[in-house]
Design a protein around this motif. Structure first.
Motif, PDB file in Angstrom:
ATOM      1  N   ASN A  88       0.844  -1.207   0.000  1.00 51.76           N
ATOM      2  CA  ASN A  88       0.000   0.000   0.000  1.00 51.76           C
ATOM      3  C   ASN A  88       0.875   1.251   0.000  1.00 51.76           C
ATOM      4  O   ASN A  88       0.893   2.016   0.952  1.00 51.76           O
ATOM      5  CB  ASN A  88      -0.933  -0.010   1.220  1.00 51.76           C
ATOM      6  CG  ASN A  88      -0.159  -0.095   2.513  1.00 51.76           C
ATOM      7  OD1 ASN A  88       1.051  -0.283   2.496  1.00 51.76           O
ATOM      8  ND2 ASN A  88      -0.839   0.073   3.623  1.00 51.76           N
ATOM      9  N   VAL A  89       1.577   1.463  -1.108  1.00 51.06           N
ATOM     10  CA  VAL A  89       2.564   2.540  -1.171  1.00 51.06           C
ATOM     11  C   VAL A  89       2.124   3.599  -2.178  1.00 51.06           C
ATOM     12  O   VAL A  89       1.570   3.287  -3.230  1.00 51.06           O
ATOM     13  CB  VAL A  89       3.936   1.958  -1.572  1.00 51.06           C
ATOM     14  CG1 VAL A  89       4.967   3.068  -1.729  1.00 51.06           C
ATOM     15  CG2 VAL A  89       4.409   0.947  -0.542  1.00 51.06           C
ATOM     16  N   ASP A  90       2.383   4.846  -1.824  1.00 52.85           N
ATOM     17  CA  ASP A  90       2.090   5.994  -2.679  1.00 52.85           C
ATOM     18  C   ASP A  90       2.810   5.837  -4.022  1.00 52.85           C
ATOM     19  O   ASP A  90       4.031   5.789  -4.081  1.00 52.85           O
ATOM     20  CB  ASP A  90       2.586   7.260  -1.957  1.00 52.85           C
ATOM     21  CG  ASP A  90       2.102   8.538  -2.613  1.00 52.85           C
ATOM     22  OD1 ASP A  90       1.729   8.489  -3.794  1.00 52.85           O
ATOM     23  OD2 ASP A  90       2.112   9.573  -1.929  1.00 52.85           O
ATOM     24  N   PHE A  92       2.660   7.979  -6.597  1.00 52.85           N
ATOM     25  CA  PHE A  92       2.878   9.235  -7.315  1.00 52.85           C
ATOM     26  C   PHE A  92       4.306   9.763  -7.194  1.00 52.85           C
ATOM     27  O   PHE A  92       4.712  10.605  -7.978  1.00 52.85           O
ATOM     28  CB  PHE A  92       1.921  10.309  -6.801  1.00 52.85           C
ATOM     29  CG  PHE A  92       0.541  10.187  -7.366  1.00 52.85           C
ATOM     30  CD1 PHE A  92       0.271  10.588  -8.659  1.00 52.85           C
ATOM     31  CD2 PHE A  92      -0.480   9.662  -6.609  1.00 52.85           C
ATOM     32  CE1 PHE A  92      -1.003  10.475  -9.197  1.00 52.85           C
ATOM     33  CE2 PHE A  92      -1.764   9.546  -7.133  1.00 52.85           C
ATOM     34  CZ  PHE A  92      -2.023   9.950  -8.422  1.00 52.85           C
ATOM     35  N   PHE A  93       5.043   9.279  -6.213  1.00 52.92           N
ATOM     36  CA  PHE A  93       6.324   9.901  -5.923  1.00 52.92           C
ATOM     37  C   PHE A  93       7.471   8.882  -5.932  1.00 52.92           C
ATOM     38  O   PHE A  93       7.245   7.704  -5.662  1.00 52.92           O
ATOM     39  CB  PHE A  93       6.283  10.583  -4.543  1.00 52.92           C
ATOM     40  CG  PHE A  93       5.326  11.726  -4.487  1.00 52.92           C
ATOM     41  CD1 PHE A  93       5.733  13.005  -4.840  1.00 52.92           C
ATOM     42  CD2 PHE A  93       4.010  11.534  -4.120  1.00 52.92           C
ATOM     43  CE1 PHE A  93       4.842  14.062  -4.818  1.00 52.92           C
ATOM     44  CE2 PHE A  93       3.103  12.578  -4.096  1.00 52.92           C
ATOM     45  CZ  PHE A  93       3.528  13.855  -4.444  1.00 52.92           C
ATOM     46  N   VAL A  98       8.543   9.300  -0.814  1.00 55.32           N
ATOM     47  CA  VAL A  98       7.511   8.606  -0.021  1.00 55.32           C
ATOM     48  C   VAL A  98       7.992   8.459   1.424  1.00 55.32           C
ATOM     49  O   VAL A  98       7.229   8.681   2.377  1.00 55.32           O
ATOM     50  CB  VAL A  98       7.192   7.224  -0.628  1.00 55.32           C
ATOM     51  CG1 VAL A  98       6.210   6.460   0.261  1.00 55.32           C
ATOM     52  CG2 VAL A  98       6.627   7.372  -2.028  1.00 55.32           C
ATOM     53  N   LYS A 102       6.475  10.116   4.849  1.00 60.27           N
ATOM     54  CA  LYS A 102       6.101   9.307   6.015  1.00 60.27           C
ATOM     55  C   LYS A 102       6.774   9.854   7.280  1.00 60.27           C
ATOM     56  O   LYS A 102       6.140   9.962   8.332  1.00 60.27           O
ATOM     57  CB  LYS A 102       6.509   7.849   5.777  1.00 60.27           C
ATOM     58  CG  LYS A 102       6.103   6.894   6.890  1.00 60.27           C
ATOM     59  CD  LYS A 102       4.599   6.819   7.067  1.00 60.27           C
ATOM     60  CE  LYS A 102       4.205   5.815   8.144  1.00 60.27           C
ATOM     61  NZ  LYS A 102       2.796   5.983   8.544  1.00 60.27           N
ATOM     62  N   ARG A 133       9.982   5.133  -8.881  1.00 62.40           N
ATOM     63  CA  ARG A 133       8.673   4.981  -8.254  1.00 62.40           C
ATOM     64  C   ARG A 133       8.457   3.516  -7.865  1.00 62.40           C
ATOM     65  O   ARG A 133       9.018   2.605  -8.475  1.00 62.40           O
ATOM     66  CB  ARG A 133       7.566   5.419  -9.209  1.00 62.40           C
ATOM     67  CG  ARG A 133       7.535   6.907  -9.378  1.00 62.40           C
ATOM     68  CD  ARG A 133       6.252   7.326 -10.010  1.00 62.40           C
ATOM     69  NE  ARG A 133       6.431   8.583 -10.728  1.00 62.40           N
ATOM     70  CZ  ARG A 133       5.508   9.133 -11.478  1.00 62.40           C
ATOM     71  NH1 ARG A 133       4.351   8.532 -11.624  1.00 62.40           N
ATOM     72  NH2 ARG A 133       5.728  10.268 -12.086  1.00 62.40           N
ATOM     73  N   ARG A 149      10.078   1.831   4.893  1.00 59.63           N
ATOM     74  CA  ARG A 149       9.034   2.787   5.286  1.00 59.63           C
ATOM     75  C   ARG A 149       8.655   2.609   6.754  1.00 59.63           C
ATOM     76  O   ARG A 149       8.366   3.583   7.457  1.00 59.63           O
ATOM     77  CB  ARG A 149       7.807   2.605   4.396  1.00 59.63           C
ATOM     78  CG  ARG A 149       6.775   3.708   4.553  1.00 59.63           C
ATOM     79  CD  ARG A 149       5.562   3.465   3.700  1.00 59.63           C
ATOM     80  NE  ARG A 149       4.925   2.194   4.008  1.00 59.63           N
ATOM     81  CZ  ARG A 149       3.815   1.753   3.413  1.00 59.63           C
ATOM     82  NH1 ARG A 149       3.251   2.479   2.479  1.00 59.63           N
ATOM     83  NH2 ARG A 149       3.298   0.592   3.738  1.00 59.63           N
TER      84      ARG A 149
END
Lengths: 314, 299
Positions: A88-90, A92-93, A98, A102, A133, A149
């Motif tokens: 479940n990682v962003d 867009f970046f 990311v 966080k 990405r 993360r």
């Protein structure tokens, strides 16, 4: 008084007719490496999601370092680093951003967030992919990133939901090493896994869950000592039928091609009495091998027992 | 079997540090480490999410800013240049003497602002839910209020930027004089903020991408098109005027128009501004309540 890393009391959560958590009582001490084992649907992920705020409990209480996960959610969440099973990682970046985001959500200023993001990527070994990405990472790198993360906020409680699912042996060992270092540095680890070997090797204690309940909590060694060992006995003169052996702990005796296979609780304690009993009956033991019960066998026995109990109760 | 903890061969103790060496604070107890209760930490958290949300659309101008620019060039060309003279019937006093292009400009600004503010908030939240990366925010120590304020502020800002772009496009076709700067600025802040707040609800409510399309195409755009963008209220009579007055967009368009051509407006802006401001506060409070409840976010 020092509060434990995790403490739940009578924690319940249901989805319609499905009772995902059924009065779970669990305590994880500070600095522990704690394993959570259970079959699919046992409630492990629901339990984790209740701790991090992705599930609202129906009743009961859950605390992280003494902070209620709903009333004091900010304090509780600030102490948790979560590496979930799902990616479940962003998207867009680039991944380094990311991580910076966080860290920022945890109140860490931009310069420090950048430094921590860089360090986290180096720690998990994907620094060279910092400007990539998430979608463009390989499966193994994605697993490493999810761990990075979780590390970037420097958590006191690291929750790992099947961190090594589907990864190769080398990566699994790399991840174990990183997690162990965190634990050695004082971070409490909560690990769910389907790999029993992982729990045996890493955990101070394991809880076995089934049907939303805690079935057992103990050190892996303790649990294994509760299982039934197998003693393979080679006899000088093999016998056609199993002898009557009045030895405490022996649960089953079977004839093999070259002797006997004896099932007993506490094999190493039972073996001397077993040999004496066989010699009294005139048999000569030429070799004896004790195979300890594995955690996997104990796990299967405990979860099977629990299901049978639940069915009877129903 | 005993627990096996291989030590790191680089001497690294595992926890991230300030500069590489484990500090006392890093290994201090969980009670002592910095909980995000300080005002600075809270502002950092809020700013980080706001910054992330702004970067998401600023880095994609072809998707976010170019389309409204092109669309409005077409509007001005067709409605203003090609049809404008015919609509005004050659009457120099029509539309308060402002000319048709200037008359429709505030309405197109409102349309661009609310569409983009709403779309930004609803898309960002729904996309995060769809791909579950909104969990990065939900599992962080940000408060529910901080989350909502960041999404609303970033989306509102996108609406304002799009509004300014449309003003810029309009300036190519006509001259604009700001008559009431207070009202112009106030409405240009309140309107996109209100729709950004509505967008949060939309993003939480949506169950798939079709919901977003339905909300924008079948609710917002029709309301704007029937909100006196292209015609003055005085052009309507009887029941049509009464029905139009039930449309909240009328008051928004009228408010922005009051900022540049007060003589072409039909309604007082003060009540509109007060009602819109109050409504914005109420909708933001509703957003916070929904996020706190976990609506659409938490099982």
């Amino acid at each position: 008084m020092t509060e434990p890393a995790i403490r739940t009391r009578e924690l319940r959560k249901s989805y319609g007719d499905v009772q995902a958590l059924d009065g779970l009582d669990l305590t994880v001490d500070r600095g522990e490496f704690f394993g959570l084992l259970g079959p699919n649907g046992a409630g492990k992920t629901t339990f984790i999601n209740a701790l991090v705020g992705l599930v609202h409990k129906d009743s009961g209480s859950a605390e992280v370092f003494g902070f209620d996960v709903e009333d004091d959610y900010r304090e509780a969440r600030d102490r948790i680093g979560l590496a979930p099973q799902e990616f479940n990682v962003d998207r867009f970046f680039p991944i380094i951003e990311v991580l910076e985001h966080k860290a920022g959500y945890h109140g860490i200023g931009s310069a420090d967030a950048r430094r921590r993001a860089e360090e986290a990527l180096k720690t998990v070994g994907i620094w060279e992919k910092r400007d990539t990405r998430f979608d463009w990472l390989s499966g193994g790198m994605k697993r490493r990133f999810v761990l990075a993360r979780a590390l970037v906020s420097n958590p006191d409680l690291l929750i790992l939901d099947e961190p090594t699912a589907g990864v190769d042996v080398q990566l699994r060992h790399d991840l174990w090493e990183i997690i162990n270092r965190m634990n050695d540095a004082g971070t409490t680890i909560l690990l769910t896994t389907h790999y029993i070997e992982e729990a045996e090797r890493l955990c101070d204690r394991v809880a076995i869950m089934d049907s939303g309940r805690k079935v057992e909590v103990a050190a892996p060694d303790d649990l294994m000592s509760r299982g039934t060992d197998t003693i393979d006995i080679e006899l000088a003169d093999p016998i056609p039928t199993a002898p009557q052996l009045d030895v405490e702990g022996v649960t089953e005796v079977a004839v093999t091609d070259d002797g006997l296979s004896v099932t007993a609780a506490g094999g190493s304690q039972t073996a001397p009495a077993l040999m004496r009993a066989l010699e009294r009956q005139g048999h000569t033991v030429t070799s004896l091998d004790i195979r300890r019960a594995s955690l996997e066998e104990v796990f299967v026995d405990l979860t099977r027992d629990d299901r049978e109990y639940a069915e009877v109760s129903a | 079997m005993s627990r096996d903890h291989p030590a790191g061969d680089d001497g690294h103790d595992g926890r991230l540090t300030d500069g590489g060496a484990a500090s006392a604070a890093d290994t201090a107890t969980a009670d002592q480490r910095g909980a995000p209760t300080g005002i600075r930490a809270r502002l950092v958290g809020l700013w980080t999410l706001l910054h992330r949300e702004i970067l998401r659309y600023v880095r994609r101008p072809r998707n976010t800013f170019l389309p409204p620019m092109i669309t409005n060039v077409l509007y001005f060309t067709v409605f203003g240049v090609v049809l404008g003279e015919r609509i005004s019937g050659g009457d120099p006093n029509a539309f308060g003497g402002a000319g048709y292009i200037l008359f429709i400009l505030p309405g197109l600004v409102v349309l661009g602002m609310i569409s983009n503010a709403f779309e930004n908030a609803s898309f960002s939240i729904f996309h995060g839910r769809w791909n579950e990366y909104i969990h990065e925010v939900l599992t962080s120590p940000l408060s529910h209020t901080e989350m909502v304020l960041a999404y609303v502020a970033a989306s509102s800002l996108r609406g304002i930027v799009v509004g300014c772009i449309i003003w810029g496009v309009g300036l190519v076709f006509t001259s604009v004089t700001v008559a009431n700067p207070f009202y112009l600025v106030a409405f240009m802040i309140v309107i996109p903020t209100l729709f950004a707040a509505f967008g949060v609800i939309g993003g939480l409510w949506a169950r798939d991408f079709d919901y977003l399309t339905v909300m924008n195409q079948f609710i917002i755009r029709p309301l704007v098109f029937f909100g006196a963008v292209f015609y003055p209220l005085s052009a309507l009579s009887g029941v049509w005027r009464d029905v139009t007055l039930l449309n909240p967009m009328v008051y928004m368009v009228n408010g922005v128009r009051y900022g540049v051509i007060p003589e072409a407006t039909d309604l007082s802006p003060d009540l509109s501004l007060a009602v819109l401001t109050g409504l914005t506060v109420v909708v933001i409070a509703l957003d916070i309540a929904l996020v706190k409840r976990g609506y659409g976010l938490v099982d």
